[in-house]
Design a protein around this motif. Sequence first.
Motif, PDB file in Angstrom:
ATOM      1  N   ARG B  72       6.058  -4.054  -1.444  1.00 32.96           N
ATOM      2  CA  ARG B  72       5.417  -3.769  -2.734  1.00 32.96           C
ATOM      3  C   ARG B  72       4.024  -3.183  -2.515  1.00 32.96           C
ATOM      4  O   ARG B  72       3.646  -2.203  -3.146  1.00 32.96           O
ATOM      5  CB  ARG B  72       5.331  -5.077  -3.531  1.00 32.96           C
ATOM      6  CG  ARG B  72       4.858  -4.888  -4.939  1.00 32.96           C
ATOM      7  CD  ARG B  72       4.903  -6.198  -5.713  1.00 32.96           C
ATOM      8  NE  ARG B  72       4.135  -6.078  -6.924  1.00 32.96           N
ATOM      9  CZ  ARG B  72       2.835  -6.300  -7.015  1.00 32.96           C
ATOM     10  NH1 ARG B  72       2.173  -6.677  -5.960  1.00 32.96           N
ATOM     11  NH2 ARG B  72       2.191  -6.144  -8.150  1.00 32.96           N
ATOM     12  N   ARG B  75       4.251   0.320  -1.313  1.00 33.16           N
ATOM     13  CA  ARG B  75       4.625   1.217  -2.415  1.00 33.16           C
ATOM     14  C   ARG B  75       3.406   1.508  -3.296  1.00 33.16           C
ATOM     15  O   ARG B  75       3.175   2.647  -3.695  1.00 33.16           O
ATOM     16  CB  ARG B  75       5.747   0.573  -3.244  1.00 33.16           C
ATOM     17  CG  ARG B  75       6.515   1.568  -4.104  1.00 33.16           C
ATOM     18  CD  ARG B  75       7.503   0.910  -5.037  1.00 33.16           C
ATOM     19  NE  ARG B  75       6.838   0.116  -6.055  1.00 33.16           N
ATOM     20  CZ  ARG B  75       7.016  -1.201  -6.227  1.00 33.16           C
ATOM     21  NH1 ARG B  75       7.832  -1.855  -5.446  1.00 33.16           N
ATOM     22  NH2 ARG B  75       6.375  -1.862  -7.170  1.00 33.16           N
ATOM     23  N   ILE B  76       2.611   0.457  -3.567  1.00 33.15           N
ATOM     24  CA  ILE B  76       1.399   0.632  -4.382  1.00 33.15           C
ATOM     25  C   ILE B  76       0.438   1.589  -3.689  1.00 33.15           C
ATOM     26  O   ILE B  76      -0.084   2.519  -4.299  1.00 33.15           O
ATOM     27  CB  ILE B  76       0.715  -0.737  -4.663  1.00 33.15           C
ATOM     28  CG1 ILE B  76       1.546  -1.522  -5.691  1.00 33.15           C
ATOM     29  CG2 ILE B  76      -0.710  -0.561  -5.176  1.00 33.15           C
ATOM     30  CD1 ILE B  76       1.075  -2.948  -5.925  1.00 33.15           C
ATOM     31  N   ASN B  77       0.218   1.363  -2.402  1.00 35.00           N
ATOM     32  CA  ASN B  77      -0.705   2.231  -1.647  1.00 35.00           C
ATOM     33  C   ASN B  77      -0.217   3.673  -1.617  1.00 35.00           C
ATOM     34  O   ASN B  77      -1.013   4.600  -1.681  1.00 35.00           O
ATOM     35  CB  ASN B  77      -0.882   1.712  -0.222  1.00 35.00           C
ATOM     36  CG  ASN B  77      -1.714   0.454  -0.196  1.00 35.00           C
ATOM     37  OD1 ASN B  77      -2.478   0.175  -1.115  1.00 35.00           O
ATOM     38  ND2 ASN B  77      -1.550  -0.337   0.845  1.00 35.00           N
ATOM     39  N   ASP B  80      -0.514   5.007  -5.368  1.00 34.12           N
ATOM     40  CA  ASP B  80      -1.800   4.825  -6.040  1.00 34.12           C
ATOM     41  C   ASP B  80      -2.380   6.189  -6.428  1.00 34.12           C
ATOM     42  O   ASP B  80      -2.568   7.059  -5.578  1.00 34.12           O
ATOM     43  CB  ASP B  80      -2.754   4.093  -5.083  1.00 34.12           C
ATOM     44  CG  ASP B  80      -4.119   3.882  -5.685  1.00 34.12           C
ATOM     45  OD1 ASP B  80      -4.187   3.230  -6.728  1.00 34.12           O
ATOM     46  OD2 ASP B  80      -5.106   4.399  -5.123  1.00 34.12           O
ATOM     47  N   GLU B  81      -2.651   6.365  -7.736  1.00 33.36           N
ATOM     48  CA  GLU B  81      -3.018   7.705  -8.222  1.00 33.36           C
ATOM     49  C   GLU B  81      -4.320   8.249  -7.615  1.00 33.36           C
ATOM     50  O   GLU B  81      -4.443   9.446  -7.389  1.00 33.36           O
ATOM     51  CB  GLU B  81      -3.075   7.746  -9.749  1.00 33.36           C
ATOM     52  CG  GLU B  81      -4.151   6.881 -10.364  1.00 33.36           C
ATOM     53  CD  GLU B  81      -4.354   7.217 -11.831  1.00 33.36           C
ATOM     54  OE1 GLU B  81      -3.374   7.170 -12.576  1.00 33.36           O
ATOM     55  OE2 GLU B  81      -5.502   7.516 -12.212  1.00 33.36           O
ATOM     56  N   ARG B  82      -5.256   7.328  -7.324  1.00 35.75           N
ATOM     57  CA  ARG B  82      -6.504   7.795  -6.707  1.00 35.75           C
ATOM     58  C   ARG B  82      -6.239   8.294  -5.286  1.00 35.75           C
ATOM     59  O   ARG B  82      -6.736   9.336  -4.880  1.00 35.75           O
ATOM     60  CB  ARG B  82      -7.524   6.649  -6.676  1.00 35.75           C
ATOM     61  CG  ARG B  82      -8.896   7.067  -6.185  1.00 35.75           C
ATOM     62  CD  ARG B  82      -9.825   5.875  -6.113  1.00 35.75           C
ATOM     63  NE  ARG B  82     -10.545   5.888  -4.856  1.00 35.75           N
ATOM     64  CZ  ARG B  82     -10.090   5.370  -3.724  1.00 35.75           C
ATOM     65  NH1 ARG B  82      -8.926   4.780  -3.688  1.00 35.75           N
ATOM     66  NH2 ARG B  82     -10.807   5.427  -2.628  1.00 35.75           N
ATOM     67  N   GLN B  85      -4.597  11.581  -5.330  1.00 33.22           N
ATOM     68  CA  GLN B  85      -5.626  12.599  -5.597  1.00 33.22           C
ATOM     69  C   GLN B  85      -6.423  12.902  -4.328  1.00 33.22           C
ATOM     70  O   GLN B  85      -6.727  14.061  -4.042  1.00 33.22           O
ATOM     71  CB  GLN B  85      -6.546  12.066  -6.704  1.00 33.22           C
ATOM     72  CG  GLN B  85      -7.394  13.124  -7.376  1.00 33.22           C
ATOM     73  CD  GLN B  85      -6.556  14.121  -8.148  1.00 33.22           C
ATOM     74  OE1 GLN B  85      -5.636  13.716  -8.843  1.00 33.22           O
ATOM     75  NE2 GLN B  85      -6.832  15.395  -7.992  1.00 33.22           N
TER      76      GLN B  85
END
Lengths: 67, 143
Positions: B72, B75-77, B80-82, B85
Amino acid sequence: MKNRLEEIRKSKGIRQEELADILEVSRQTIGSLENGRYNPSITLAFKVARYFNMRIEEIFIYEEETL
Amino acid sequence: MKNKKYLSLVALCIGVTTVLINITMDVWLPTISESFGTYRWVFVGIGAGLTGAAASTLLSKKMYKTNPELARQARINENDERYVQVRKTAAYYMWFITLFVLVAISLTFVALNLKIAAWLGLGTLSLHIVLYVILLFKLNKTM
């Protein structure tokens, strides 16, 4: 863009890690948002607003740039 | 998901086999090995690269299977939208850096009067720019 995220988060007694976990973003992203280094996408802004049960504009303050 | 696992397994087999063949030839059949010249190092490089990439994919998959929290977090890392970017911005700057590197390389080859290498450099530079423009048009239509 300024925001009141840190103030709202602290008033609810939530740690950055917890908020990051709930919003499914990294803790660094929460830190960057609070410092104003990063502006969230509209999706993340909605997620934040929904989590705190507030309107987006109550958390994120848009200021037009003055020349 | 399963296809990716099989693909990784195939890549691992190809990689290990390539490296093993090269080692075997070096030890027992040095004459054949030498006949390939410097090209065999290309095969060793590809083999080692495939082995590393496939092994890391398979190992991380196994770790994620036994530790859902780690999966999990990964997956988050990854999503992660930042961070997405950050990766996009880094890729954008890298495009410009590569452009200047290719210009420098091409000019060096021209100065050294290495015509074929200079043309290769200029060709790569042109391709770098053309592909960028094609991507711009394509993304402009889809986004």
